[in-house]
Design a protein around this motif. Sequence first.
Motif, short mmCIF file in Angstrom:
data_model
loop_
_atom_site.label_atom_id
_atom_site.label_comp_id
_atom_site.label_asym_id
_atom_site.label_seq_id
_atom_site.Cartn_x
_atom_site.Cartn_y
_atom_site.Cartn_z
N TYR A 1 0.98 -1.22 -0.03
CA TYR A 1 -0.01 0.07 0.03
C TYR A 1 0.78 1.19 -0.02
N ARG A 2 0.25 2.19 -0.48
CA ARG A 2 1.03 3.62 -0.76
C ARG A 2 0.77 4.67 0.34
N LEU A 3 1.91 5.22 0.82
CA LEU A 3 1.79 6.40 1.77
C LEU A 3 2.34 7.63 0.99
N ASN A 4 1.35 8.18 0.19
CA ASN A 4 1.82 9.35 -0.72
C ASN A 4 2.56 10.48 -0.13
N ASP A 5 1.93 10.83 1.23
CA ASP A 5 2.40 11.85 1.98
C ASP A 5 3.88 11.75 2.27
N TYR A 6 4.46 10.39 2.33
CA TYR A 6 5.74 10.34 2.64
C TYR A 6 6.61 9.56 1.62
N ASP A 7 6.10 9.48 0.38
CA ASP A 7 6.58 8.70 -0.44
C ASP A 7 7.06 7.28 -0.41
N ASN B 1 -4.00 6.56 6.43
CA ASN B 1 -3.39 7.76 6.09
C ASN B 1 -3.62 9.02 6.73
N LYS B 2 -4.85 9.23 7.22
CA LYS B 2 -5.15 10.55 7.90
C LYS B 2 -4.47 10.42 9.44
N MET B 3 -4.64 8.87 9.94
CA MET B 3 -4.15 8.86 11.33
C MET B 3 -2.42 8.88 11.21
N LEU B 4 -1.76 8.53 10.35
CA LEU B 4 -0.39 8.85 10.23
C LEU B 4 -0.09 10.18 10.24
N LYS B 5 -0.74 11.09 9.47
CA LYS B 5 -0.53 12.32 9.24
C LYS B 5 -0.65 13.07 10.74
N GLN B 6 -1.77 12.73 11.37
CA GLN B 6 -2.18 13.47 12.76
C GLN B 6 -0.96 12.95 13.61
N ALA B 7 -0.90 11.51 13.79
CA ALA B 7 0.14 11.36 14.93
C ALA B 7 1.33 11.91 14.65
N LEU C 1 8.30 3.96 9.57
CA LEU C 1 9.05 4.50 8.19
C LEU C 1 8.67 5.72 7.81
N PRO C 2 7.44 6.24 8.00
CA PRO C 2 7.04 7.97 7.96
C PRO C 2 7.83 8.78 9.06
N LEU C 3 7.85 8.07 10.20
CA LEU C 3 8.70 8.82 11.12
C LEU C 3 10.07 9.17 10.53
N ALA C 4 10.78 8.16 9.92
CA ALA C 4 11.97 8.13 9.64
C ALA C 4 12.24 9.17 8.59
#
Length: 448
Positions: free
Chosen positions: A262-268, A287-293, A317-320
């Motif tokens: 699955y793709r997380l566009n906000d973090y490429d 996706n919304k949860m990751l952005k908010q967190a 991975l988004p955190l990194a």
Amino acid sequence: MIKNNKKSVPEGVFRTVISSMSHEGRGIAKINGKTTFIPFVLTGEEIEFEYSKCKLSYDEGKLVRVLNASSERVTPPCQYFEICGGCTFQHISPDAQIRFKEQTLLSHFKHFGAGLVPKEILLPLRSASSEAYRTKARLGVRYVHKKNKVLVGFRERDGRFLADIDSCQVLHQDIGHNLTILQNFIQDLSIYREIPQIEVAVDEKVTALIIRHLAPFSDEDLTKITVFAQVHHFWIYLQAKGPDTVTRFYPMVDQEPIEMSYRLNDYDLNIYFAPNDFTQVNQDINNKMLKQALELLDVNKDDVVLDLFCGLGNFSLPLATKAKYVVGIEGDLEMTQRAKINANKNGLENIAFYPGNLFEDISKHPWILENRFNKLSLDPPRAGAEMVCRQIDKINPKRIVYVSCDPATLARDAGILVNEKRYKLLSAGVMDMFPHTTHVESIAVFGK
């Protein structure tokens, strides 16, 4: 001598007014001082009902007719709502569902968190659609002799039998619109009585089915499975015993990539997974949860972040992409290895993953000894993160974001952090990960 805690059930139709809702979504009526639970009703409604069960401490009833309906009542979008246990709240407006979940979270803070009240209630995260959102599911399979039919789907509300449904509004349309096709396919196999379960996983391109079977397939069965997969463009996995026996049958491994993603566009980022790995069922909310967190954790390039119960790296991975360094910890060794693969495939070098039991003493784990963390991300299973919270001094983060799938264990752990460890509960809110159900996904932020 065994005491009988049941009482005789009164006969006839009775009238009452619903005073409140239980956390599992049933209406509560107080009749002669005794609690009666009645499903499919809303607070304030005047109804007629029949008693279905009577016990010493409470009774249960069955709705006969709504005499005075709540303004929050809506027509359920699914014709099977009253028999299928997959959904609980289709008779309640989406706005009312969210308010119920917020009140459930706050009630748990008060009860299990020793009266905690967040300083701020976060705006709820809403699904773009309350239909066809579910990309992961475990469906029961059973041949019913009296109906001469294979049933595929969720259990009935009482949990004893599978519901006889031909479609599902909340399952991804590749499955929800094709249950009849799936039922007929299973019934055409020689071992249709020996197939108890089908697990479903859907990504942006592929729908995968894991078929659990208790007996070997015949050669003719395997041919039928291949044709079915080709016609409907499914990936098929077979599972003879435990989870470690899941193997891909079609297409062959050398014909297509093994992983789904699955793709997380906000973090490429692309998160790769096997169909029986844990992933969030609602990718829009994920996706919304990751952005908010990440916003609540206020991550920057100077932060060293610890992500506990990290799974495949959904948060790590988004955190990194934002932090100086990230360490992810997961109890399952295979999931830890998959998380490392995900980091490598996405070209992230400022991240490390370790296996670790987070329900025991963490003081001697190498990731504790080798790093100083100033921020912490938690996404535990339903059991919560009690041991981590009791040992929070060994991590000593300045800020904590806790994502929870059970408000009761979140509230318990919040009580430990605030009342024993001197953190402040800065904000909390709910996410509608499972529309039309009473499941409460929530997030809370703690700071010093």
